[in-house]
Design a protein around this motif. Sequence first.
Motif, PDB file in Angstrom:
ATOM      1  N   LEU A 191      73.458  90.105  -3.174  1.00 48.76           N
ATOM      2  CA  LEU A 191      73.132  90.225  -1.752  1.00 48.76           C
ATOM      3  C   LEU A 191      72.392  91.525  -1.452  1.00 48.76           C
ATOM      4  O   LEU A 191      71.524  91.563  -0.577  1.00 48.76           O
ATOM      5  CB  LEU A 191      74.404  90.139  -0.908  1.00 48.76           C
ATOM      6  CG  LEU A 191      75.010  88.748  -0.731  1.00 48.76           C
ATOM      7  CD1 LEU A 191      76.272  88.817   0.121  1.00 48.76           C
ATOM      8  CD2 LEU A 191      73.999  87.801  -0.095  1.00 48.76           C
ATOM      9  N   PHE A 192      72.746  92.594  -2.158  1.00 42.66           N
ATOM     10  CA  PHE A 192      72.010  93.850  -2.009  1.00 42.66           C
ATOM     11  C   PHE A 192      70.520  93.613  -2.244  1.00 42.66           C
ATOM     12  O   PHE A 192      69.661  94.051  -1.474  1.00 42.66           O
ATOM     13  CB  PHE A 192      72.530  94.886  -3.014  1.00 42.66           C
ATOM     14  CG  PHE A 192      73.528  95.852  -2.451  1.00 42.66           C
ATOM     15  CD1 PHE A 192      73.172  97.158  -2.168  1.00 42.66           C
ATOM     16  CD2 PHE A 192      74.830  95.465  -2.205  1.00 42.66           C
ATOM     17  CE1 PHE A 192      74.088  98.060  -1.656  1.00 42.66           C
ATOM     18  CE2 PHE A 192      75.764  96.349  -1.692  1.00 42.66           C
ATOM     19  CZ  PHE A 192      75.391  97.657  -1.411  1.00 42.66           C
ATOM     20  N   MET A 196      67.169  93.192   0.676  1.00 45.38           N
ATOM     21  CA  MET A 196      65.959  94.013   0.572  1.00 45.38           C
ATOM     22  C   MET A 196      64.714  93.134   0.498  1.00 45.38           C
ATOM     23  O   MET A 196      63.715  93.376   1.184  1.00 45.38           O
ATOM     24  CB  MET A 196      66.047  94.910  -0.664  1.00 45.38           C
ATOM     25  CG  MET A 196      67.081  96.006  -0.579  1.00 45.38           C
ATOM     26  SD  MET A 196      66.566  97.403   0.448  1.00 45.38           S
ATOM     27  CE  MET A 196      65.436  98.248  -0.657  1.00 45.38           C
ATOM     28  N   GLU A 197      64.766  92.096  -0.319  1.00 44.64           N
ATOM     29  CA  GLU A 197      63.598  91.228  -0.496  1.00 44.64           C
ATOM     30  C   GLU A 197      63.284  90.447   0.775  1.00 44.64           C
ATOM     31  O   GLU A 197      62.115  90.237   1.112  1.00 44.64           O
ATOM     32  CB  GLU A 197      63.849  90.265  -1.657  1.00 44.64           C
ATOM     33  CG  GLU A 197      63.908  90.949  -3.017  1.00 44.64           C
ATOM     34  CD  GLU A 197      64.244  89.977  -4.132  1.00 44.64           C
ATOM     35  OE1 GLU A 197      64.424  88.777  -3.830  1.00 44.64           O
ATOM     36  OE2 GLU A 197      64.339  90.409  -5.299  1.00 44.64           O
ATOM     37  N   ARG A 198      64.331  90.013   1.484  1.00 42.15           N
ATOM     38  CA  ARG A 198      64.121  89.195   2.676  1.00 42.15           C
ATOM     39  C   ARG A 198      63.656  90.032   3.863  1.00 42.15           C
ATOM     40  O   ARG A 198      62.755  89.631   4.606  1.00 42.15           O
ATOM     41  CB  ARG A 198      65.411  88.452   3.018  1.00 42.15           C
ATOM     42  CG  ARG A 198      65.265  87.462   4.162  1.00 42.15           C
ATOM     43  CD  ARG A 198      66.453  86.526   4.262  1.00 42.15           C
ATOM     44  NE  ARG A 198      67.709  87.230   4.481  1.00 42.15           N
ATOM     45  CZ  ARG A 198      68.676  87.331   3.577  1.00 42.15           C
ATOM     46  NH1 ARG A 198      68.509  86.794   2.375  1.00 42.15           N
ATOM     47  NH2 ARG A 198      69.789  87.968   3.861  1.00 42.15           N
ATOM     48  N   LYS A 199      64.256  91.177   4.045  1.00 42.29           N
ATOM     49  CA  LYS A 199      63.945  92.000   5.214  1.00 42.29           C
ATOM     50  C   LYS A 199      62.786  92.969   4.979  1.00 42.29           C
ATOM     51  O   LYS A 199      62.159  93.432   5.931  1.00 42.29           O
ATOM     52  CB  LYS A 199      65.189  92.789   5.629  1.00 42.29           C
ATOM     53  CG  LYS A 199      66.362  91.926   6.075  1.00 42.29           C
ATOM     54  CD  LYS A 199      66.015  91.138   7.337  1.00 42.29           C
ATOM     55  CE  LYS A 199      67.213  90.351   7.840  1.00 42.29           C
ATOM     56  NZ  LYS A 199      66.888  89.577   9.077  1.00 42.29           N
ATOM     57  N   LEU A 203      58.064  95.443  -0.224  1.00 38.98           N
ATOM     58  CA  LEU A 203      58.557  96.217  -1.364  1.00 38.98           C
ATOM     59  C   LEU A 203      58.597  95.342  -2.615  1.00 38.98           C
ATOM     60  O   LEU A 203      58.759  94.122  -2.526  1.00 38.98           O
ATOM     61  CB  LEU A 203      59.955  96.758  -1.075  1.00 38.98           C
ATOM     62  CG  LEU A 203      60.053  97.824   0.023  1.00 38.98           C
ATOM     63  CD1 LEU A 203      61.509  98.198   0.268  1.00 38.98           C
ATOM     64  CD2 LEU A 203      59.241  99.060  -0.354  1.00 38.98           C
ATOM     65  N   PRO A 204      58.464  95.937  -3.789  1.00 39.95           N
ATOM     66  CA  PRO A 204      58.477  95.145  -5.027  1.00 39.95           C
ATOM     67  C   PRO A 204      59.865  94.577  -5.318  1.00 39.95           C
ATOM     68  O   PRO A 204      60.885  95.199  -5.007  1.00 39.95           O
ATOM     69  CB  PRO A 204      58.068  96.163  -6.097  1.00 39.95           C
ATOM     70  CG  PRO A 204      58.460  97.492  -5.530  1.00 39.95           C
ATOM     71  CD  PRO A 204      58.253  97.384  -4.053  1.00 39.95           C
TER      72      PRO A 204
END
Length: 294
Positions: A191-192, A196-199, A203-204
Amino acid sequence: MLYQYRCWLRLQLRSYFLIPLFGINFSLTLLFDNIKHHRHQSFRKTENMTTLFLDIGNSHIKLAEKQGVKWEVVFKASNGSLEGLTEVVEQYPDINLMVVCSVREDVLNKILDVLNFIDVKVLTSSLIDSVSLDYETPDTLGMDRFLTCYGAVSVTDHDVICVDAGTACTVDWMTNEGIYRGGVIMPGLKLFHEMMERKLPELPSVDYYIPTQWPGKSTKQSVQWGTSGGYLVVINGFIRKYLEIIEGETDLFLTGGDSLYLSENLDSSLKVHHRPHLLFDGMEMFWKDLERLD
């Protein structure tokens, strides 16, 4: 089983006392030999019956059987698919019970409908003795959190801190007297990364890796520190907070899907136990203790 045994015994008594009186010694000897044999067969049959244990987690269900001192997971699937579960259970014609721990009531209800042909016992927080809970809302306590700690204290004389690194990560404390003191619920490692990827889509995407350099010297390294590194820093911080208030010796138990990652990367001075099937240990011990009380 007891009712069937009594019926059998009545039939035996009727038949044997019809034997002529001169054969009474022989008939009684034969009667008691048969009773002993029947009881032995009944008890042996009960001992050989299979009990399966089902863990309904946030993302997956796992069905396990105890093989000696080890657990064998005989079925695993995502919560959205129960296909194949019935077929696996039907491979155990001697099954007498399935013990269940669930954090998903919707999935539990579906499984109870599917497995309506066997005896199912669901472990809930209502079964916990109130003296074993130092928790203000026991009705909302996830039974998996309690049982994970319960399994841990069964193998040590110390207080335990249990980290269950699954979809959600829990960091809980139980005393060596078996009193659950509460804990922490936080996002799991996956989930961490997903948050990050969704929001933050610009970012890579990064893998589960902690850079050797501190601080991060590239955007990729910075994201890795913020996800995998941050996950570990938070857990280490909670462990230190526990140690500030726990007075006696303490053991650290790691379980759950990401427990191997934790065992390889956590920096802890505590004795660390990596036990992937700790919840099943707790389920088995708790169920046995309930049976003893009955």
